[in-house]
Design a protein around this motif. Sequence first.
Motif, PDB file in Angstrom:
ATOM      1  N   PRO A  16       0.856  -1.200   0.000  1.00 29.51           N
ATOM      2  CA  PRO A  16       0.000   0.000   0.000  1.00 29.51           C
ATOM      3  C   PRO A  16       0.885   1.241   0.000  1.00 29.51           C
ATOM      4  N   LEU A  17       0.275   2.360  -0.299  1.00 30.86           N
ATOM      5  CA  LEU A  17       1.054   3.582  -0.476  1.00 30.86           C
ATOM      6  C   LEU A  17       1.900   3.935   0.756  1.00 30.86           C
ATOM      7  N   CYS A  53      -0.224   7.658   7.175  1.00 32.89           N
ATOM      8  CA  CYS A  53      -1.001   7.262   5.992  1.00 32.89           C
ATOM      9  C   CYS A  53      -0.972   8.419   5.002  1.00 32.89           C
ATOM     10  N   PRO A  54      -0.420   8.227   3.815  1.00 30.39           N
ATOM     11  CA  PRO A  54      -0.334   9.342   2.866  1.00 30.39           C
ATOM     12  C   PRO A  54      -1.689   9.948   2.531  1.00 30.39           C
ATOM     13  N   VAL A 103      -2.565   3.633  12.113  1.00 35.60           N
ATOM     14  CA  VAL A 103      -1.688   4.502  11.328  1.00 35.60           C
ATOM     15  C   VAL A 103      -2.349   5.871  11.123  1.00 35.60           C
ATOM     16  N   ILE A 104      -3.639   5.836  10.868  1.00 30.89           N
ATOM     17  CA  ILE A 104      -4.335   7.086  10.541  1.00 30.89           C
ATOM     18  C   ILE A 104      -4.532   7.968  11.787  1.00 30.89           C
ATOM     19  N   CYS A 131      -4.800   0.070   9.649  1.00 33.01           N
ATOM     20  CA  CYS A 131      -4.960   1.397   9.043  1.00 33.01           C
ATOM     21  C   CYS A 131      -5.351   2.438  10.081  1.00 33.01           C
ATOM     22  N   PRO A 140      -2.849  -2.576   6.288  1.00 34.53           N
ATOM     23  CA  PRO A 140      -1.851  -2.613   5.213  1.00 34.53           C
ATOM     24  C   PRO A 140      -1.481  -4.044   4.809  1.00 34.53           C
ATOM     25  N   CYS A 195      -7.610   4.643  -0.355  1.00 35.27           N
ATOM     26  CA  CYS A 195      -6.551   3.634  -0.531  1.00 35.27           C
ATOM     27  C   CYS A 195      -7.088   2.451  -1.344  1.00 35.27           C
ATOM     28  N   PHE A 244     -10.304   7.922   4.083  1.00 39.94           N
ATOM     29  CA  PHE A 244      -8.915   7.614   3.723  1.00 39.94           C
ATOM     30  C   PHE A 244      -8.733   6.163   3.274  1.00 39.94           C
TER      31      PHE A 244
HETATM   32  S1  SF4 Z   1      -5.301   3.388   4.209  1.00 39.54           S
HETATM   33 FE1  SF4 Z   1      -4.145   1.905   5.385  1.00 39.54          FE
HETATM   34  S2  SF4 Z   1      -2.998   0.702   3.919  1.00 39.54           S
HETATM   35 FE2  SF4 Z   1      -3.735   2.509   2.861  1.00 39.54          FE
HETATM   36  S3  SF4 Z   1      -2.042   3.928   2.963  1.00 39.54           S
HETATM   37 FE3  SF4 Z   1      -3.383   4.393   4.687  1.00 39.54          FE
HETATM   38  S4  SF4 Z   1      -2.585   3.175   6.379  1.00 39.54           S
HETATM   39 FE4  SF4 Z   1      -1.678   2.385   4.521  1.00 39.54          FE
END
Ligand code: SF4
Length: 509
Positions: A290-291, A389-390, A375-376, A372, A449, A429, A425
């Motif tokens: 994933p990104l 998370c980009p 991370v988010i 996710c 991810p 993705c 988000f």
């Molecule tokens: S949505 Fe999840 S898998 Fe996708 S870039 Fe963000 S953290 Fe990574």
Amino acid sequence: MQFLGRRKKLEAGPRTELYGHCLQLYGQPPTENISLHEFETFAVDRLKLLKTVENLGVSYLKTSDQYSKKLDTEISTLQFPYRAYAEDKKTKTGASEYEKRRKDHISHFILRLAYCQTEDLRRWFIQQEIDLFRYRFNNLPSKSKTEFLHQNNLHYDTISKEEKISLKEKLVSSSYAVSGITVEEQDIYKVPFQEALDLVRSRRVYLKAGYVYIPHQDIITIVLNDFRTRLSKALALTARSLPVVQSDERLQPLLSHLSHAYVGQDYSIQKNIGKISLEQIDPLSSRSFPLCMRQLHRALRESHHLRHGGRMQYGLFLKGIGLTLEQALQFWRSEFVKGKVDTDKFDKAYAYSIRHMFGKEGKRTDYTPYSCMKVILSNAPSQGDHHGCPFRHSDPELLKQKLLSYKVSPSGVNQILELVKGMHFQLACQKYFELTHNIEDSGFSLNHPNEYFLESQKLLGGGREVDPPKGPSAPRPTAGPPQAQAPQAPAPQAPPEKTEDLECFFMDG
Ligand code: SF4
């Protein structure tokens, strides 16, 4: 709010008096005692439902058949109330109507506790609850809607028959829900225009002298306004009482995990261990990462270093896709020594933390890759960081450039940016997944991810190499998103994810 009512849908009796209607405004918190297991199971089921509401709302028109069909299925599988049932009898799914209403009530209040903590969480929760409420209200028979309004003391002023006749022409021409034949029979509500801005904005209502004239079918607009205002106030109040709730050592960990709760597979179980070679990582990073992980991998290759947030996020992901401890040590060492860290320093400063990540040091915990939502929602990156998370943390212009450089078409980039703008988000993705794998529908709800990686491998024919883990797929309070998965029966809860302890072993440098 009054749950009590004389005209019960359920059979009369002490336990049914609390829930006089299948729909609630959640005015009174539950006062009964429940077990911790029930507490968590209810909460996770509601999270699944709300996540489904979010996903469907982005993927389908809310008035479409597909939206209804899929949401109906989820509501029924997770055993929440939906239609106005005539009797309190066991349904096909096993729970009685009373049990469903009780679950609806209790689970809503538990999530209030978990989702009142930040502005982002509150906004997300209110939006999904409103969409769910709207769907359920719209599906009620007209009589049941009226009962709901009465039971909840929502007494909106109706206009007299004479006024209806005098305004007949205006009412018919300004609203689809009114016809010349029915106008005298149906209730028309007169409310201040600011309480029905949606109807005014879409020019679906007659407006005169600061008041709008709303036919009964469109009353949902003001009921929703009411619901939104109540919920928003209630969340602010709940946030104030949080310190008291959090002082309860049984609830505190449950609540903090719920706001990041991941309800999908458990990627801590290493079924694929040793099935990936270090040489495969570069090609895999562009094809199946994933990104967020692609970005971390690229930063690592370019600067031969990652700060601790990046090492945590990427290190656990690599572990989750199957790197062994020896491979991980070799991977990180070979990259770091190309930069400013020599072998000696690496072994002293970093090797311990990698062994720790694999449960070979300290408490010997098998650490879970980040989902996710973790991370988010946690540890936002700052200058010089590459984790996060980009879709959540990148500037939209930078994200656009990055996506274009990864050969996403301009129209695809626009679709992704629209989803990002709406704060979806994970769906952004997922769209990235579909565009980069050249498919129309990914067929899964992205939560993790590592799930992204496995789905990509399956699609690209690498599924045999990297089998999905067989971890508990039922609610597991690891840090991750409340994303809709194939509905699962409630199962005993696994222990909370352990990552905080690990973070202190990672040194910056
Ligand atoms: S949505 Fe999840 S898998 Fe996708 S870039 Fe963000 S953290 Fe990574």
